[in-house]
Scaffold this motif. Sequence first.
Motif, PDB file in Angstrom:
ATOM      1  N   ALA A  26     131.536 145.072  67.641  1.00  0.00           N
ATOM      2  CA  ALA A  26     132.159 143.845  66.777  1.00  0.00           C
ATOM      3  C   ALA A  26     133.694 144.375  66.548  1.00  0.00           C
ATOM      4  O   ALA A  26     134.244 143.593  66.241  1.00  0.00           O
ATOM      5  N   LEU A  27     133.852 145.810  66.537  1.00  0.00           N
ATOM      6  CA  LEU A  27     135.232 146.198  66.399  1.00  0.00           C
ATOM      7  C   LEU A  27     135.865 146.736  67.515  1.00  0.00           C
ATOM      8  O   LEU A  27     135.147 147.221  68.561  1.00  0.00           O
ATOM      9  N   PRO A  28     137.412 146.435  67.671  1.00  0.00           N
ATOM     10  CA  PRO A  28     138.009 146.845  68.964  1.00  0.00           C
ATOM     11  C   PRO A  28     138.165 148.460  68.788  1.00  0.00           C
ATOM     12  O   PRO A  28     138.136 149.009  67.602  1.00  0.00           O
ATOM     13  N   THR A  29     138.455 149.126  69.956  1.00  0.00           N
ATOM     14  CA  THR A  29     138.876 150.445  70.086  1.00  0.00           C
ATOM     15  C   THR A  29     140.291 150.491  69.666  1.00  0.00           C
ATOM     16  O   THR A  29     141.001 149.568  69.960  1.00  0.00           O
ATOM     17  N   PRO A  30     140.965 151.383  68.722  1.00  0.00           N
ATOM     18  CA  PRO A  30     139.972 152.892  68.506  1.00  0.00           C
ATOM     19  C   PRO A  30     139.227 152.612  66.903  1.00  0.00           C
ATOM     20  O   PRO A  30     138.906 153.339  66.267  1.00  0.00           O
ATOM     21  N   ILE A  31     139.443 151.390  66.316  1.00  0.00           N
ATOM     22  CA  ILE A  31     138.879 151.071  65.047  1.00  0.00           C
ATOM     23  C   ILE A  31     137.342 151.401  65.245  1.00  0.00           C
ATOM     24  O   ILE A  31     136.828 152.034  64.066  1.00  0.00           O
ATOM     25  N   ASP A  32     136.731 151.147  66.134  1.00  0.00           N
ATOM     26  CA  ASP A  32     135.117 151.171  66.225  1.00  0.00           C
ATOM     27  C   ASP A  32     135.072 152.936  65.974  1.00  0.00           C
ATOM     28  O   ASP A  32     133.729 153.372  65.638  1.00  0.00           O
ATOM     29  N   LYS A  33     135.991 153.672  66.396  1.00  0.00           N
ATOM     30  CA  LYS A  33     135.828 155.221  66.194  1.00  0.00           C
ATOM     31  C   LYS A  33     135.882 155.776  65.000  1.00  0.00           C
ATOM     32  O   LYS A  33     135.405 156.807  64.605  1.00  0.00           O
ATOM     33  N   ALA A  34     136.628 154.900  64.073  1.00  0.00           N
ATOM     34  CA  ALA A  34     136.793 155.428  62.692  1.00  0.00           C
ATOM     35  C   ALA A  34     135.739 154.886  61.985  1.00  0.00           C
ATOM     36  O   ALA A  34     135.341 155.626  60.752  1.00  0.00           O
ATOM     37  N   ALA A  35     135.255 153.704  62.054  1.00  0.00           N
ATOM     38  CA  ALA A  35     134.311 152.927  60.983  1.00  0.00           C
ATOM     39  C   ALA A  35     133.063 153.059  61.769  1.00  0.00           C
ATOM     40  O   ALA A  35     132.257 152.283  62.324  1.00  0.00           O
ATOM     41  N   VAL A  36     132.535 154.275  61.623  1.00  0.00           N
ATOM     42  CA  VAL A  36     131.034 154.789  62.278  1.00  0.00           C
ATOM     43  C   VAL A  36     129.910 154.864  61.212  1.00  0.00           C
ATOM     44  O   VAL A  36     129.073 155.455  61.556  1.00  0.00           O
ATOM     45  N   VAL A  37     130.340 154.279  59.952  1.00  0.00           N
ATOM     46  CA  VAL A  37     129.207 154.360  58.986  1.00  0.00           C
ATOM     47  C   VAL A  37     127.966 153.913  59.419  1.00  0.00           C
ATOM     48  O   VAL A  37     126.727 154.365  59.201  1.00  0.00           O
ATOM     49  N   THR A 150     134.902 161.001  59.208  1.00  0.00           N
ATOM     50  CA  THR A 150     134.239 161.828  58.302  1.00  0.00           C
ATOM     51  C   THR A 150     133.716 161.374  56.904  1.00  0.00           C
ATOM     52  O   THR A 150     132.488 161.556  56.502  1.00  0.00           O
ATOM     53  N   VAL A 151     134.435 160.429  56.405  1.00  0.00           N
ATOM     54  CA  VAL A 151     134.143 159.684  55.134  1.00  0.00           C
ATOM     55  C   VAL A 151     132.916 158.939  55.440  1.00  0.00           C
ATOM     56  O   VAL A 151     132.035 158.824  54.717  1.00  0.00           O
ATOM     57  N   SER A 152     132.744 158.164  56.432  1.00  0.00           N
ATOM     58  CA  SER A 152     131.969 157.356  57.097  1.00  0.00           C
ATOM     59  C   SER A 152     130.488 158.228  57.354  1.00  0.00           C
ATOM     60  O   SER A 152     129.437 157.812  56.835  1.00  0.00           O
ATOM     61  N   GLY A 153     130.612 159.301  57.588  1.00  0.00           N
ATOM     62  CA  GLY A 153     129.582 160.351  58.106  1.00  0.00           C
ATOM     63  C   GLY A 153     128.926 160.721  56.645  1.00  0.00           C
ATOM     64  O   GLY A 153     127.631 160.616  56.512  1.00  0.00           O
ATOM     65  N   ALA A 154     129.765 160.973  55.644  1.00  0.00           N
ATOM     66  CA  ALA A 154     129.315 161.343  54.223  1.00  0.00           C
ATOM     67  C   ALA A 154     128.645 160.000  53.525  1.00  0.00           C
ATOM     68  O   ALA A 154     127.538 160.332  52.929  1.00  0.00           O
ATOM     69  N   LEU A 155     129.237 158.885  53.611  1.00  0.00           N
ATOM     70  CA  LEU A 155     128.689 157.657  53.245  1.00  0.00           C
ATOM     71  C   LEU A 155     127.425 157.623  53.720  1.00  0.00           C
ATOM     72  O   LEU A 155     126.499 157.085  53.127  1.00  0.00           O
TER      73      LEU A 155
END
Length: 176
Positions: A26-37, A150-155
């Motif tokens: 649903a998200l383009p690269t590289p945004i999909d790499k950051a929004a991994v929640v 990292t924040v996505s992982g914690a969340l």
Amino acid sequence: MNVKSNTRRLALATLLATLIFASKTALPTPIDKAAVVVQALMLTLGYLLLGRLGATYVAVVGGLLTTLFRPSFAPLTILFAFIYGLLVDYLSSLLRVRSSKAAIKSGRLVLSATVSTGLVGLLSYYVTAFTLGLLPRNPILEITILLTGTVSGALAGWLAALIWRRILCRFGMSEG
């Protein structure tokens, strides 16, 4: 385990993997790499719901589905998905996230998801940007991906613990 139980486990793992696929595409690269929640949440739930190697299975199936959408990155997608799932499984076991069949240690689950996400984020960015030169160097983008990942992982770890407790309460189980 009987066939019915294995079929349910397979269906659940495939459902979790499909949710990863939907979030990744649903998200383009590289945004999909950051929004991994969503991905981190599904892997963490895979570990909790399926047990040993549950996150790894969910990750690999999610990676295979994602390669159908982005075939040019297939080897990297599958490799990093495998590593991510394996890290979630390994760190969750190492940290003894499960204190019994029903009870979990929330802080340890959050730590496992955070560390797994951070390590895979660093590794995948290093390989794609430095080793293979597929991404241009951009320090602001690098820091943003690392922090949001990292924040996505914690969340995701926190959400997984919350969901797990809600499932237990719904079925009358307690955290003894």
